[in-house]
Design a protein around this motif. Structure first.
Motif, PDB file in Angstrom:
ATOM      1  N   ARG A 222      -1.282  -9.779 -14.254  1.00  0.00           N
ATOM      2  CA  ARG A 222      -1.193  -9.160 -13.031  1.00  0.00           C
ATOM      3  C   ARG A 222      -0.567  -9.729 -12.092  1.00  0.00           C
ATOM      4  NH1 ARG A 222      -3.961  -4.423 -12.728  1.00  0.00           N
ATOM      5  NH2 ARG A 222      -3.854  -4.502 -10.242  1.00  0.00           N
TER       6      ARG A 222
ATOM      7  N   LYS B   6      -5.336   7.504  -6.953  1.00  0.00           N
ATOM      8  CA  LYS B   6      -5.133   7.356  -8.410  1.00  0.00           C
ATOM      9  C   LYS B   6      -3.631   6.435  -8.524  1.00  0.00           C
ATOM     10  CE  LYS B   6      -2.536  11.708  -8.360  1.00  0.00           C
ATOM     11  NZ  LYS B   6      -2.726  12.386  -7.099  1.00  0.00           N
ATOM     12  N   THR B   7      -3.491   5.838  -9.817  1.00  0.00           N
ATOM     13  CA  THR B   7      -2.447   4.934  -9.962  1.00  0.00           C
ATOM     14  C   THR B   7      -1.184   5.771  -9.880  1.00  0.00           C
ATOM     15  OG1 THR B   7      -1.353   3.520 -11.582  1.00  0.00           O
ATOM     16  CG2 THR B   7      -2.784   5.551 -12.543  1.00  0.00           C
ATOM     17  N   LYS B   8      -0.084   4.915  -9.542  1.00  0.00           N
ATOM     18  CA  LYS B   8       1.230   5.527  -9.203  1.00  0.00           C
ATOM     19  C   LYS B   8       1.965   5.327 -10.396  1.00  0.00           C
ATOM     20  CE  LYS B   8      -0.280   5.146  -4.970  1.00  0.00           C
ATOM     21  NZ  LYS B   8      -1.591   4.605  -4.648  1.00  0.00           N
TER      22      LYS B   8
ATOM     23  N   ASP C 290       4.273   1.117   2.354  1.00  0.00           N
ATOM     24  CA  ASP C 290       5.303   1.569   1.536  1.00  0.00           C
ATOM     25  C   ASP C 290       5.669   2.852   1.838  1.00  0.00           C
ATOM     26  OD1 ASP C 290       7.706   1.516  -0.227  1.00  0.00           O
ATOM     27  OD2 ASP C 290       6.151   1.039  -2.005  1.00  0.00           O
TER      28      ASP C 290
ATOM     29  N   GLY D 151       9.121   1.587  -3.053  1.00  0.00           N
ATOM     30  CA  GLY D 151       8.410   0.918  -4.472  1.00  0.00           C
ATOM     31  C   GLY D 151       7.775  -0.456  -4.080  1.00  0.00           C
ATOM     32  N   LYS D 152       6.912  -0.540  -5.031  1.00  0.00           N
ATOM     33  CA  LYS D 152       6.183  -1.813  -4.871  1.00  0.00           C
ATOM     34  C   LYS D 152       6.926  -3.129  -4.764  1.00  0.00           C
ATOM     35  CE  LYS D 152       2.223  -4.623  -6.800  1.00  0.00           C
ATOM     36  NZ  LYS D 152       1.337  -4.749  -7.941  1.00  0.00           N
TER      37      LYS D 152
ATOM     38  N   ASP E 113      -6.391  -1.602  -4.305  1.00  0.00           N
ATOM     39  CA  ASP E 113      -7.316  -0.555  -4.547  1.00  0.00           C
ATOM     40  C   ASP E 113      -8.481  -1.252  -5.428  1.00  0.00           C
ATOM     41  OD1 ASP E 113      -6.248  -1.841  -6.867  1.00  0.00           O
ATOM     42  OD2 ASP E 113      -5.207  -0.129  -7.907  1.00  0.00           O
TER      43      ASP E 113
ATOM     44  N   GLU F 295      -2.832   4.764   0.209  1.00  0.00           N
ATOM     45  CA  GLU F 295      -3.987   4.118  -0.347  1.00  0.00           C
ATOM     46  C   GLU F 295      -5.141   4.385   0.990  1.00  0.00           C
ATOM     47  OE1 GLU F 295      -4.780   2.786  -2.973  1.00  0.00           O
ATOM     48  OE2 GLU F 295      -2.846   1.914  -3.533  1.00  0.00           O
TER      49      GLU F 295
ATOM     50  N   ALA G 117       7.956  -3.522  -1.277  1.00  0.00           N
ATOM     51  CA  ALA G 117       6.841  -3.672  -0.402  1.00  0.00           C
ATOM     52  C   ALA G 117       6.361  -5.317  -0.571  1.00  0.00           C
ATOM     53  CB  ALA G 117       5.709  -2.955  -0.711  1.00  0.00           C
TER      54      ALA G 117
ATOM     55  N   GLN H 162      -8.349  -3.423  -7.809  1.00  0.00           N
ATOM     56  CA  GLN H 162      -8.303  -3.905  -9.162  1.00  0.00           C
ATOM     57  C   GLN H 162      -8.258  -5.538  -9.179  1.00  0.00           C
ATOM     58  OE1 GLN H 162      -5.457  -1.096 -10.516  1.00  0.00           O
ATOM     59  NE2 GLN H 162      -6.828  -0.796 -12.428  1.00  0.00           N
TER      60      GLN H 162
ATOM     61  N   ASP I  99      -3.514  -5.843  -4.850  1.00  0.00           N
ATOM     62  CA  ASP I  99      -3.355  -4.518  -4.929  1.00  0.00           C
ATOM     63  C   ASP I  99      -4.596  -4.183  -3.623  1.00  0.00           C
ATOM     64  OD1 ASP I  99      -1.596  -4.420  -6.563  1.00  0.00           O
ATOM     65  OD2 ASP I  99      -2.686  -3.336  -8.067  1.00  0.00           O
TER      66      ASP I  99
ATOM     67  N   ARG J  21      -9.569   1.304 -10.762  1.00  0.00           N
ATOM     68  CA  ARG J  21      -9.277   1.433  -9.032  1.00  0.00           C
ATOM     69  C   ARG J  21     -10.471   2.052  -8.301  1.00  0.00           C
ATOM     70  NH1 ARG J  21      -5.436   3.605  -6.168  1.00  0.00           N
ATOM     71  NH2 ARG J  21      -3.842   2.453  -6.940  1.00  0.00           N
TER      72      ARG J  21
ATOM     73  N   CYS K 165       0.779  -1.294   0.108  1.00  0.00           N
ATOM     74  CA  CYS K 165      -0.071   0.087  -0.007  1.00  0.00           C
ATOM     75  C   CYS K 165       0.791   1.329   0.116  1.00  0.00           C
ATOM     76  CB  CYS K 165      -0.733   0.022   1.210  1.00  0.00           C
ATOM     77  SG  CYS K 165      -1.980  -1.274   1.571  1.00  0.00           S
ATOM     78  N   TYR K 166       0.549   2.151  -0.920  1.00  0.00           N
ATOM     79  CA  TYR K 166       1.159   3.490  -0.993  1.00  0.00           C
ATOM     80  C   TYR K 166       0.124   4.420  -1.351  1.00  0.00           C
ATOM     81  CZ  TYR K 166       4.354   7.308  -2.157  1.00  0.00           C
ATOM     82  OH  TYR K 166       4.911   8.439  -2.561  1.00  0.00           O
TER      83      TYR K 166
HETATM   84  N1  UDP Z   1       2.295   0.512  -4.394  1.00  0.00           N
HETATM   85  C1  UDP Z   1       3.309   0.323  -3.546  1.00  0.00           C
HETATM   86  N2  UDP Z   1       4.339   1.184  -3.764  1.00  0.00           N
HETATM   87  C2  UDP Z   1       4.578   2.302  -4.713  1.00  0.00           C
HETATM   88  C3  UDP Z   1       3.703   2.159  -5.896  1.00  0.00           C
HETATM   89  C4  UDP Z   1       2.632   1.408  -5.700  1.00  0.00           C
HETATM   90  O1  UDP Z   1       3.395  -0.297  -2.636  1.00  0.00           O
HETATM   91  O2  UDP Z   1       5.645   2.711  -4.657  1.00  0.00           O
HETATM   92  C5  UDP Z   1       1.208  -0.223  -4.314  1.00  0.00           C
HETATM   93  C6  UDP Z   1       0.030   0.316  -4.397  1.00  0.00           C
HETATM   94  O3  UDP Z   1      -0.679   0.966  -3.314  1.00  0.00           O
HETATM   95  C7  UDP Z   1      -1.266  -0.597  -5.119  1.00  0.00           C
HETATM   96  C8  UDP Z   1      -0.339  -1.473  -5.888  1.00  0.00           C
HETATM   97  O4  UDP Z   1       1.014  -1.116  -5.283  1.00  0.00           O
HETATM   98  O5  UDP Z   1      -1.592  -1.369  -3.866  1.00  0.00           O
HETATM   99  C9  UDP Z   1      -0.414  -1.047  -7.301  1.00  0.00           C
HETATM  100  O6  UDP Z   1      -0.280   0.108  -7.616  1.00  0.00           O
HETATM  101  P1  UDP Z   1      -1.081   0.972  -8.567  1.00  0.00           P
HETATM  102  O7  UDP Z   1      -2.554   0.625  -8.332  1.00  0.00           O
HETATM  103  O8  UDP Z   1      -0.814   2.256  -8.702  1.00  0.00           O
HETATM  104  O9  UDP Z   1      -0.766   0.157  -9.940  1.00  0.00           O
HETATM  105  P2  UDP Z   1      -1.643  -0.036 -11.306  1.00  0.00           P
HETATM  106  O10 UDP Z   1      -2.814  -1.080 -10.522  1.00  0.00           O
HETATM  107  O11 UDP Z   1      -2.134   0.907 -11.739  1.00  0.00           O
HETATM  108  O12 UDP Z   1      -0.623  -1.164 -12.238  1.00  0.00           O
END
Ligand code: UDP
Ligand code: MG
Length: 314
Positions: free
Chosen positions: A158, A206-208, A44, A74-75, A97, A13, A78, A99, A95, A202, A10-11
């Motif tokens: 995913r 918003k997306t990172k 994170d 970064g993910k 969010d 969130e 985490a 998704q 995730d 999501r 989670c970043y």
């Molecule tokens: N996340 C994280 N650290 C980061 C960026 C994202 O832990 O630096 C987490 C974020 O909280 C989410 C997951 O990774 O639970 C996926 O991120 P995101 O939804 O932004 O990516 P997408 O689904 O758009 O690929």
């Protein structure tokens, strides 16, 4: 009863997390007679109220555990922390969010319980709602990556997956510092069942992922999983040397036949030949360097799936 660990990086969130928990809680209640759960939340280095949210959830629900980073790593970081901390017999990554629909977990667990698959992974059925440029770039990326690397990655996958303990152990045995999880998941192998689902937006926040971040991410994929570019000078240098060596013979014959201009071209040809030679030297260096690079990653030489004198089957 089996323990299922749900790892959630989670970043920032704070808005998604309560919604995720509510949804996940419904699934956990639905499955309470078949499996026990732990929610492994990884903060994170969020700068919003995510950590406070996690503390509150852990206080009211004993199944919730969390770790919080000193800053944003970064993910990948985490995810790694979550995998290290997970205690479950079955481990899911998802995730925050929504998704990755929690409603799919019972089906995924059912598949692992009743078949000999080791991992149930997911793909998006389509890329609806995504800018066309991004879809195009993604397709190019997978095309080139799969040609250059020894691991095969499916398109539109995913990170959302449920795996047996032994798959998790294999992933943790990959000790490399630069972690590209999609590649690592593919590298460790095992028998994988793919499920497809409709892409969902999501729920909040918003997306990172900016386009720049995605480009850096694909760069990471290439750097972590292929050393082929290091051999490129070898191929190019070899081709150049061959070409200019043949040309040299032709020019020498021309010179012998009394064409005075040929000597001028021979000089240029010789220079180009030596340029090719230098590229070959660079390529030789690259060849050793690529071996060294793989060596320092300390990846396992093989990964066991099963053996006759295994004590317990997990
Ligand atoms: N996340 C994280 N650290 C980061 C960026 C994202 O832990 O630096 C987490 C974020 O909280 C989410 C997951 O990774 O639970 C996926 O991120 P995101 O939804 O932004 O990516 P997408 O689904 O758009 O690929
Ligand atoms: Mg997301």
């Amino acid at each position: 009863m089996d323990l299922i660990s749900i790892i959630v990086p989670c970043y920032n969130e704070q808005e998604s997390l309560p919604l995720f928990y509510a949804e996940m809680n419904r699934v956990m209640e639905q499955m309470k007679d078949t499996a026990a759960f732990e929610l492994m939340l990884v903060d994170d280095g969020s700068t919003d109220g995510t950590l406070a949210e996690m503390r509150a959830l852990a206080a009211k629900d004993a199944r919730v555990r969390y770790v919080s980073f000193s800053r944003n790593f970064g993910k990948e970081g985490a995810l790694y922390a979550g995998l290290q901390k997970a205690r479950g017999d079955y481990i899911a990554v998802m995730d925050a969010d929504l998704q990755d629909p929690p409603a799919m977990v019972p089906q995924m667990y059912q598949i692992l319980k009743t078949t000999d698959y080791d991992c149930v992974a997911t793909r998006r059925r389509n890329r609806h709602g995504e800018p066309p440029v991004r879809s195009f770039l993604a397709r190019c990326f997978y095309g080139i990556f799969n040609r250059m690397s020894q691991v095969r990655m499916k398109e539109a996958t995913r990170d959302f997956r449920l795996m047996r303990r032994r798959v998790l152990d294999a992933i943790l045995a990959m000790q490399e510092y630069n972690r590209f999880s999609k590649g690592i998941f593919a590298w460790v192998g095992f028998k994988i069942k793919w499920l497809e689902f409709e892409n969902v937006e999501r729920v909040a926040g918003k997306t990172k992922w900016s386009l720049g971040a995605l480009l850096r991410y694909s760069m990471e994929a290439f750097l972590s999983f292929t050393t082929l570019p290091l051999l490129f000078p070898l191929v190019l240098g070899g081709a150049l040397c061959l070409f200019f060596a043949v040309l040299l013979i032709v020019l020498l014959v021309t010179a012998a036949c009394g064409n005075p201009l040929a000597w001028y071209w021979i000089l240029i040809d010789a220079l180009a030949f030596f340029a090719g030679l230098q590229l070959i030297c660079l390529g030789v260096f690259g060849a050793y360097f690529s071996k060294m690079y793989m060596e320092i990653k300390h990846r396992p030489i093989y990964i066991l799936k099963e053996e006759s004198d295994e004590k317990e089957d997990r």
